[in-house]
Motif scaffolding. Structure first.
Motif, PDB file in Angstrom:
ATOM      1  N   THR B 529       0.841  -1.193   0.000  1.00  0.00           N
ATOM      2  CA  THR B 529       0.000   0.000   0.000  1.00  0.00           C
ATOM      3  C   THR B 529       0.876   1.241   0.000  1.00  0.00           C
ATOM      4  O   THR B 529       0.633   2.193  -0.729  1.00  0.00           O
ATOM      5  CB  THR B 529      -0.885   0.026   1.261  1.00  0.00           C
ATOM      6  OG1 THR B 529      -1.524  -1.226   1.369  1.00  0.00           O
ATOM      7  CG2 THR B 529      -1.890   1.141   1.198  1.00  0.00           C
ATOM      8  N   TRP B 530       1.909   1.223   0.816  1.00  0.00           N
ATOM      9  CA  TRP B 530       2.787   2.393   0.880  1.00  0.00           C
ATOM     10  C   TRP B 530       3.465   2.634  -0.461  1.00  0.00           C
ATOM     11  O   TRP B 530       3.699   3.764  -0.849  1.00  0.00           O
ATOM     12  CB  TRP B 530       3.844   2.186   1.964  1.00  0.00           C
ATOM     13  CG  TRP B 530       3.264   2.244   3.333  1.00  0.00           C
ATOM     14  CD1 TRP B 530       2.046   2.778   3.679  1.00  0.00           C
ATOM     15  CD2 TRP B 530       3.837   1.757   4.545  1.00  0.00           C
ATOM     16  NE1 TRP B 530       1.851   2.636   5.028  1.00  0.00           N
ATOM     17  CE2 TRP B 530       2.931   2.020   5.585  1.00  0.00           C
ATOM     18  CE3 TRP B 530       5.038   1.117   4.846  1.00  0.00           C
ATOM     19  CZ2 TRP B 530       3.188   1.673   6.902  1.00  0.00           C
ATOM     20  CZ3 TRP B 530       5.289   0.779   6.161  1.00  0.00           C
ATOM     21  CH2 TRP B 530       4.375   1.049   7.186  1.00  0.00           C
ATOM     22  N   GLU B 531       3.760   1.542  -1.149  1.00  0.00           N
ATOM     23  CA  GLU B 531       4.393   1.721  -2.454  1.00  0.00           C
ATOM     24  C   GLU B 531       3.396   2.320  -3.433  1.00  0.00           C
ATOM     25  O   GLU B 531       3.723   3.205  -4.218  1.00  0.00           O
ATOM     26  CB  GLU B 531       4.907   0.380  -2.963  1.00  0.00           C
ATOM     27  CG  GLU B 531       5.770   0.544  -4.193  1.00  0.00           C
ATOM     28  CD  GLU B 531       6.297  -0.784  -4.692  1.00  0.00           C
ATOM     29  OE1 GLU B 531       5.742  -1.841  -4.331  1.00  0.00           O
ATOM     30  OE2 GLU B 531       7.265  -0.757  -5.447  1.00  0.00           O
ATOM     31  N   GLU B 532       2.145   1.836  -3.354  1.00  0.00           N
ATOM     32  CA  GLU B 532       1.146   2.336  -4.294  1.00  0.00           C
ATOM     33  C   GLU B 532       0.703   3.752  -3.963  1.00  0.00           C
ATOM     34  O   GLU B 532       0.225   4.468  -4.831  1.00  0.00           O
ATOM     35  CB  GLU B 532      -0.057   1.393  -4.311  1.00  0.00           C
ATOM     36  CG  GLU B 532       0.203   0.236  -5.240  1.00  0.00           C
ATOM     37  CD  GLU B 532      -0.762  -0.904  -5.027  1.00  0.00           C
ATOM     38  OE1 GLU B 532      -1.794  -0.686  -4.372  1.00  0.00           O
ATOM     39  OE2 GLU B 532      -0.474  -2.005  -5.529  1.00  0.00           O
ATOM     40  N   ASP B 533       0.895   4.131  -2.712  1.00  0.00           N
ATOM     41  CA  ASP B 533       0.490   5.477  -2.308  1.00  0.00           C
ATOM     42  C   ASP B 533       1.122   6.561  -3.176  1.00  0.00           C
ATOM     43  O   ASP B 533       0.586   7.647  -3.313  1.00  0.00           O
ATOM     44  CB  ASP B 533       0.892   5.736  -0.847  1.00  0.00           C
ATOM     45  CG  ASP B 533      -0.102   5.112   0.117  1.00  0.00           C
ATOM     46  OD1 ASP B 533      -1.200   4.762  -0.341  1.00  0.00           O
ATOM     47  OD2 ASP B 533       0.233   4.990   1.304  1.00  0.00           O
ATOM     48  N   GLN B 534       2.274   6.276  -3.743  1.00  0.00           N
ATOM     49  CA  GLN B 534       2.956   7.311  -4.512  1.00  0.00           C
ATOM     50  C   GLN B 534       2.258   7.617  -5.828  1.00  0.00           C
ATOM     51  O   GLN B 534       2.497   8.649  -6.433  1.00  0.00           O
ATOM     52  CB  GLN B 534       4.409   6.916  -4.783  1.00  0.00           C
ATOM     53  CG  GLN B 534       4.517   5.635  -5.583  1.00  0.00           C
ATOM     54  CD  GLN B 534       5.940   5.293  -5.954  1.00  0.00           C
ATOM     55  OE1 GLN B 534       6.648   6.123  -6.493  1.00  0.00           O
ATOM     56  NE2 GLN B 534       6.350   4.087  -5.651  1.00  0.00           N
ATOM     57  N   TYR B 535       1.371   6.698  -6.275  1.00  0.00           N
ATOM     58  CA  TYR B 535       0.838   6.814  -7.635  1.00  0.00           C
ATOM     59  C   TYR B 535       0.244   8.195  -7.926  1.00  0.00           C
ATOM     60  O   TYR B 535       0.600   8.833  -8.908  1.00  0.00           O
ATOM     61  CB  TYR B 535      -0.207   5.722  -7.882  1.00  0.00           C
ATOM     62  CG  TYR B 535      -0.576   5.626  -9.338  1.00  0.00           C
ATOM     63  CD1 TYR B 535       0.153   4.825 -10.198  1.00  0.00           C
ATOM     64  CD2 TYR B 535      -1.624   6.383  -9.855  1.00  0.00           C
ATOM     65  CE1 TYR B 535      -0.141   4.767 -11.538  1.00  0.00           C
ATOM     66  CE2 TYR B 535      -1.922   6.331 -11.198  1.00  0.00           C
ATOM     67  CZ  TYR B 535      -1.180   5.514 -12.027  1.00  0.00           C
ATOM     68  OH  TYR B 535      -1.471   5.474 -13.364  1.00  0.00           O
ATOM     69  N   ASP B 536      -0.620   8.656  -7.045  1.00  0.00           N
ATOM     70  CA  ASP B 536      -1.291   9.925  -7.302  1.00  0.00           C
ATOM     71  C   ASP B 536      -0.324  11.101  -7.289  1.00  0.00           C
ATOM     72  O   ASP B 536      -0.574  12.127  -7.905  1.00  0.00           O
ATOM     73  CB  ASP B 536      -2.383  10.155  -6.255  1.00  0.00           C
ATOM     74  CG  ASP B 536      -3.494   9.134  -6.406  1.00  0.00           C
ATOM     75  OD1 ASP B 536      -3.663   8.635  -7.539  1.00  0.00           O
ATOM     76  OD2 ASP B 536      -4.158   8.822  -5.405  1.00  0.00           O
ATOM     77  N   PHE B 537       0.770  10.924  -6.559  1.00  0.00           N
ATOM     78  CA  PHE B 537       1.701  12.049  -6.452  1.00  0.00           C
ATOM     79  C   PHE B 537       2.479  12.300  -7.738  1.00  0.00           C
ATOM     80  O   PHE B 537       2.957  13.396  -7.962  1.00  0.00           O
ATOM     81  CB  PHE B 537       2.661  11.830  -5.284  1.00  0.00           C
ATOM     82  CG  PHE B 537       1.973  11.947  -3.965  1.00  0.00           C
ATOM     83  CD1 PHE B 537       1.651  13.194  -3.449  1.00  0.00           C
ATOM     84  CD2 PHE B 537       1.600  10.828  -3.253  1.00  0.00           C
ATOM     85  CE1 PHE B 537       0.991  13.308  -2.249  1.00  0.00           C
ATOM     86  CE2 PHE B 537       0.930  10.932  -2.054  1.00  0.00           C
ATOM     87  CZ  PHE B 537       0.630  12.173  -1.547  1.00  0.00           C
ATOM     88  N   HIS B 538       2.579  11.273  -8.596  1.00  0.00           N
ATOM     89  CA  HIS B 538       3.271  11.494  -9.862  1.00  0.00           C
ATOM     90  C   HIS B 538       2.574  12.598 -10.651  1.00  0.00           C
ATOM     91  O   HIS B 538       3.198  13.337 -11.389  1.00  0.00           O
ATOM     92  CB  HIS B 538       3.299  10.214 -10.701  1.00  0.00           C
ATOM     93  CG  HIS B 538       3.989   9.074 -10.018  1.00  0.00           C
ATOM     94  ND1 HIS B 538       5.226   9.215  -9.442  1.00  0.00           N
ATOM     95  CD2 HIS B 538       3.622   7.792  -9.806  1.00  0.00           C
ATOM     96  CE1 HIS B 538       5.574   8.052  -8.900  1.00  0.00           C
ATOM     97  NE2 HIS B 538       4.619   7.180  -9.108  1.00  0.00           N
ATOM     98  N   ILE B 539       1.271  12.689 -10.500  1.00  0.00           N
ATOM     99  CA  ILE B 539       0.519  13.722 -11.207  1.00  0.00           C
ATOM    100  C   ILE B 539       0.451  14.985 -10.359  1.00  0.00           C
ATOM    101  O   ILE B 539       0.777  16.074 -10.806  1.00  0.00           O
ATOM    102  CB  ILE B 539      -0.912  13.216 -11.510  1.00  0.00           C
ATOM    103  CG1 ILE B 539      -0.823  11.910 -12.296  1.00  0.00           C
ATOM    104  CG2 ILE B 539      -1.705  14.266 -12.265  1.00  0.00           C
ATOM    105  CD1 ILE B 539      -2.055  11.052 -12.187  1.00  0.00           C
ATOM    106  N   TYR B 540       0.065  14.782  -9.102  1.00  0.00           N
ATOM    107  CA  TYR B 540      -0.218  15.921  -8.220  1.00  0.00           C
ATOM    108  C   TYR B 540       1.004  16.819  -8.034  1.00  0.00           C
ATOM    109  O   TYR B 540       0.923  18.040  -8.161  1.00  0.00           O
ATOM    110  CB  TYR B 540      -0.706  15.390  -6.878  1.00  0.00           C
ATOM    111  CG  TYR B 540      -1.006  16.452  -5.875  1.00  0.00           C
ATOM    112  CD1 TYR B 540      -2.226  17.126  -5.890  1.00  0.00           C
ATOM    113  CD2 TYR B 540      -0.066  16.810  -4.923  1.00  0.00           C
ATOM    114  CE1 TYR B 540      -2.498  18.111  -4.978  1.00  0.00           C
ATOM    115  CE2 TYR B 540      -0.329  17.794  -3.999  1.00  0.00           C
ATOM    116  CZ  TYR B 540      -1.549  18.446  -4.023  1.00  0.00           C
ATOM    117  OH  TYR B 540      -1.810  19.429  -3.126  1.00  0.00           O
ATOM    118  N   CYS B 541       2.158  16.218  -7.719  1.00  0.00           N
ATOM    119  CA  CYS B 541       3.327  17.026  -7.374  1.00  0.00           C
ATOM    120  C   CYS B 541       3.819  17.844  -8.559  1.00  0.00           C
ATOM    121  O   CYS B 541       4.252  18.978  -8.398  1.00  0.00           O
ATOM    122  CB  CYS B 541       4.451  16.152  -6.853  1.00  0.00           C
ATOM    123  SG  CYS B 541       4.084  15.468  -5.251  1.00  0.00           S
TER     124      CYS B 541
END
Lengths: 171, 873
Positions: B529-541
């Motif tokens: 889950t922690w690894e997948e948590d980054q997914y949205d940040f690729h766009i957001y950041c």
């Protein structure tokens, strides 16, 4: 010249959460164990002002527990851990309950019913006859001996140690 | 989505299909399905419509059905970008990122300029760290949309990630030259560009171009909003450019702005040629100490300065500073004092001085309520108790456990209401191996303060370690969500790693591998889950321009499984899977217990209780499937005892999968390599096994496990050799590598005897030699091997050697070894170890344990006593 560093002294109400602390204090200081019923009773909201733990630099070291009986305040427990005595903690607690006893009584709320608490006219307690320190302490705070009860502390062993004085003070 | 190219559809259907796409985008799913159906009525084989219908159904929750439609759609129109795109979207939602990227790439092949598609490809390739396609797509987007600021920055980030720093720098420079009139820009734009400049500067720093970095920093000072970052970079670059005076001023400025940041002092002293990361000379230490004292005059309240002084001071100066440090904190009653200065205990002299000081306070406080006889302050009573608390931890730290327990006992008698004292007592007992008494101590602390979550977790943790899992969960439930099915379920939802680990260990100790592996898999899932948590940040950041933080987050994700919790758990899980592989009867015993009546009844009772509880919960859930807190109801636990997990056909493959992310770990974990070896050997992956051996050897060339494992591998490979005469190149290379571990012409008996003779003072190595005897001579010589181990137990071995004293883990391994090869001598060894480690629960006799249990039960009863009712007197 020595400077005495004075501690921070606070009072806190007895709650479901810190009842274990009260149990432990009583277990260490008092010669008789108390029943679970007592520990339930001291948490009741109408006694909140009369049942307190005393904190010395944030460590709980003593307690006062009272109940109200027929217009009188009865002190069940007023105790401080031995190393923390003679530093005014007992007096602090006693002053607190005496002040609370003469202030406007909090109404007792039981369910939907609100019933005003009766005004208290005096405060009293039992003290073991041999406990000179305690008797002296209460006398210095305006209490006087009212009665002599033989074999009050039934569970204690030893001849004189089972007898108690009743001390009281008008409010 | 763009309109379809399909020519199969009639005009009416084409417009319907357009409508379908729009309905999907607007999330009008029901209408969408209707529209799709009306197209399919005429063109039942239209792949794109099928795929769209599938996607809509999937989004409506009909996952399997939807997926089936999409698959059919893909098969029918393999050249349509829409079907591949749809397929990719679903794979992504199923967390199959690699498959999704493949589908997207397929879609891109048929519609190479679809911007939405390209963006998704970029996100996925960042997520999977496939930087080459990322760079290509980003540059393409930049070329087609140069007017969008974010394309420039995104392209630079892609190049930076791919390691092309110079190209990233060029793009950023070009981009910055297009910016005008920044002073009058609105505040959000100002902030975003400030981050871009700082990012640009950070790449220059990464590339070692410090002069350029500082030039840009100075040039852009008016445009940079993050003043702290500006100042820190400025100070750092001046230091790196070897301008000590200017750099010192820059650090000084930072210290003034925040005197509690340790890094600023370290930076400051670096400019003076004093590097805190190195061993400092006496001279450096004293000069640094002098400067720190000046700083302290300026910032008398700065704790960091005071603490740094303790690091630097030596001998008498240390004594004076430590005296002040300890006494002020003891008077204040700072519970963390010991933990704060524990790091100083690496220095024997300081350790000695700290102990002397505290003992001195204790003596003097008992006499006169002062810290020293010359002190003019009379201390409050609590100073005495905090001194004892410190001393108890001090003795525990320097392994004088008995003394630590004595001190804490005095303290508890003095002030029985301070929870910290019981925690210290518990910790020392735990270190002695007496888990049951330790648990009792910590539970007393918890009873003192029911609203302290820390005490609650601590006590539960100790209980779990003591095997009292059910009771622990009950205590934990005081703080978990009331609507959760169990406290354990809630803690796993809350990602309480400590809880999963402790329960896994406790269950494993009881032999309940199903539950143990279940908890460990819950832990692994949490890491996923922690690894997948980054997914949205690729766009957001990238949209928000928080690039610097984003990149550190990516680094964190890359090293996620280096975390000790993962490594430890992976080792434990892999070991358990191997046990299941080695002895499949275990699975049978757990999943199909031939329980006696008593146990059966107990289980039935529990099942009934569980059922009732579940029913009650169902009631509480209400109509909409939500619980009392308004959160969606938890999915039913389909495998409550982990039986499904241990029934796996391929326990070794499961173990290998868990270990896979650690194949190139930077952590120096010899136990990891041991497990990697065992798994590889059982899977007949000899090259992997050899690599594990080499990793072990790099850490400890004399390791006892290395000795045994080398032998195991040699025997396995020799057996293989006999099977097929020729042996391929790899096997040949492996045989050669083996010769560096065990010489080709070696007589195994004398090779092992040699090893034993060389390392006869080292318990774990002797154990290795003993295991080797059995491997060489066969089970028939178990008696000899066990004799060697028993000698270690008798102490004839390590009495001569203080450098390798027997420790509890090695002693436990000895017990296991003897239990496996000659069970009738276990009791003998246990007695030996019991005298050696009298407090260790696992070496106690049944009788001792029973007495201990009785004593604890009595104390529990006493604490909850209900004897005299005062009112009835």
């Amino acid at each position: 010249m020595s400077i005495k560093l004075s501690p921070r002294v606070d009072l806190a109400s007895v709650t479901r959460q810190n009842i274990g602390t009260l149990r432990r204090l009583n277990g260490v200081i008092l010669p008789v164990p108390y029943s679970n019923g007592v520990y339930e009773q001291v948490q009741s909201p109408e006694l909140e002002d009369f049942c307190k733990l005393v904190y010395y630099n944030d460590i709980p070291v003593g307690s006062v527990c009272c109940k109200v009986e027929a217009g009188k305040l009865y002190i069940m427990i007023l105790a401080v851990l031995a190393p923390y005595r003679r530093q005014g903690l007992g007096r602090h607690m006693l002053n607190h309950i005496l002040k609370a006893a003469v202030s406007d009584p909090e109404p007792i709320i039981k369910g939907d019913k609100v019933q005003p608490r009766k005004k208290l006219d005096s405060v009293y307690m039992h003290v073991q006859k041999e406990n000179d320190d305690a008797i002296e302490f209460y006398k210095a705070n305006g209490f006087s001996i009212q009665a002599d009860v033989k074999d009050y502390y039934k569970r204690l062993k030893g001849e004189g140690s089972r007898d108690a004085f009743v001390l009281s003070k008008k409010l | 989505m763009p309109p379809p190219k399909s020519s199969q559809l009639g005009n009416k259907e084409i417009s319907l299909f357009r409508q379908l796409l729009q309905l999907h985008d607007e999330r009008q799913y029901k209408k969408g399905v209707k529209t799709a159906d009306s197209i399919l009525k005429k063109n039942p084989e239209h792949g794109e419509t099928l795929a769209m219908k599938g996607l809509i159904l999937y989004n409506m929750g009909e996952k399997d059905n939807g997926l089936e439609y999409v698959r059919r759609g893909v098969r029918l129109s393999l050249t349509s970008h829409i079907v591949w795109h749809v397929f990719g979207i679903i794979q992504r939602q199923e967390h199959k990122y690699e498959d999704a990227l493949k589908s997207y790439t397929q879609a891109l092949r048929h519609d190479s300029e679809n911007v939405a598609l390209i963006r998704d490809v970029c996100t996925l390739s960042t997520h999977l760290r496939q930087f080459q396609p990322l760079v290509e797509q980003r540059l393409f987007l930049l070329k087609t949309r140069p007017s969008m600021r974010t394309q420039w920055v995104s392209a630079a980030v892609a190049l930076d990630l791919a390691g092309h720093h110079d190209k990233a720098l060029r793009i950023l420079s070009d981009f910055e030259s297009t910016l005008t009139d920044l002073e009058n820009a609105d505040s959000s734009l100002k902030y975003e560009m400030s981050e871009v400049f700082l990012y640009h500067i950070s790449i220059l720093e990464k590339s070692g171009l410090f002069q350029q970095a500082i030039d840009l920093l100075v040039e852009r000072q008016p445009n940079i909003c993050d003043i702290v970052a500006w100042r820190e970079s400025h100070a750092r670059f001046l230091t790196l450019l070897n301008k000590p005076d200017e750099a010192a001023d820059a650090w000084r400025l930072l210290i003034q702005s925040n005197p509690e940041n340790r890094a600023y002092y370290i930076g400051f002293f670096k400019t003076k040629g004093i590097d805190f990361t190195q061993n400092l000379s006496e001279q450096d230490k004293s000069s640094a100490l002098k400067t720190l004292t000046l700083f302290l005059e300026q910032f008398p309240k700065a704790g960091v300065i005071q603490r740094l002084r303790l690091d630097l001071a030596t001998h008498n100066a240390f004594r004076d500073i430590a005296h002040e440090y300890l006494t002020t904190r003891i008077t204040k009653g700072v519970p963390s004092l010991f933990v704060d200065i524990k790091a100083l205990y690496g220095d024997i002299e300081k350790q000695q001085i700290l102990g002397d000081l505290a003992e001195g306070y204790r003596t003097e406080l008992e006499k006169s309520c002062k810290f020293t006889s010359t002190d003019d302050k009379i201390q409050p009573t609590t100073s005495y108790i905090w001194t004892l608390y410190y001393l108890s931890q001090h003795y525990s730290q320097i392994r004088q456990y008995e003394k630590s327990l004595q001190v804490v006992k005095v303290a508890i008698e003095h002030t029985p209401t301070l929870p910290e004292l019981y925690l210290a007592q518990g910790r020392t007992l735990k270190r002695l191996g007496c888990q049951s008494e330790a648990t009792e101590a910590v539970e007393i602390a918890r009873e003192l303060d029911g609203q302290d979550r820390f005490l609650n977790c601590k006590s539960a943790k100790y209980m779990i370690r003591n095997g009292e899992i059910e009771q622990a969960e009950q205590i934990l439930s005081l703080f978990t969500r009331k609507a959760a099915p169990t406290s354990a379920a809630d803690l796993c939802d809350m990602e309480a790693i400590w809880f999963m680990r402790e329960e896994a260990k406790a269950y494993s100790k009881k032999g309940e591998y199903g539950m143990a592996l279940k908890r460990l898999h819950q832990l692994f899932d949490t890491f996923n889950t922690w690894e997948e948590d980054q997914y949205d940040f690729h766009i957001y950041c990238l949209r928000k321009y928080t690039i610097r933080s984003y990149l550190t987050a990516l680094e964190l994700e890359d090293e996620l499984r280096e975390d000790r919790n993962y490594v430890d758990s992976a080792i434990e899980a892999a070991s358990m899977y191997m046990k299941l592989h080695d002895d499949p009867r275990i699975v049978e015993q757990i999943t199909n217990p031939q329980a006696d009546d008593q146990q059966d009844k107990k289980a039935q009772k529990k099942a009934k209780k569980d059922k009732e509880k579940a029913a009650a919960q169902q009631k509480a859930k209400g109509k909409d499937g939500k619980d009392a807190d308004g959160l969606p109801a938890p999915a039913e636990d389909k495998d409550p005892h982990g039986h499904g997990i241990i029934k796996t056909e391929e326990p070794l493959e499961a173990a290998a999968r868990i270990l896979a992310p650690l194949s190139a770990t930077k952590r120096k974990r010899i136990d990891l390599h041991h497990v990697q070896f065992e798994v590889a050997l059982r899977r007949a992956k000899y090259a992997q096994a050899m690599r594990a051996l080499n990793s072990t050897r790099a850490l400890d060339p004399h390791c006892g496990m290395l000795h045994v494992q080398s032998l195991k591998l040699k025997l396995a490979m020799d057996a293989e050799k006999q099977k097929e005469e020729e042996g391929d190149e790899i096997m040949q290379a492996l045989h050669e590598a083996m010769h560096t571990l065990i010489p080709a012409d070696a007589n195994l008996e004398s090779w092992n005897a040699d090893y034993l003779q060389h390392h006869s003072l080292h318990p774990t190595r002797v154990l290795g030699a003993a295991e080797a005897i059995i491997l060489i001579r066969g089970q028939g010589s178990a008696r000899d091997a066990v004799n060697i181990v028993m000698n270690v137990g008798k102490g004839s071995v390590d009495a001569q050697s203080q450098s390798h004293p027997l420790d509890v883990p090695s002693a436990t391994r000895m017990m296991l070894f003897v239990a496996h090869h000659q069970p009738d001598r276990v009791e003998e060894l246990r007695c030996l170890l019991n005298t050696r480690f009298p407090h260790q629960d696992s070496f106690k006799s049944e009788q001792q344990l029973a007495e201990q249990k009785k004593a604890i039960e009595a104390s529990r009863l006493e604490r909850s006593m209900a004897e005299v009712d005062l009112s009835a007197k």
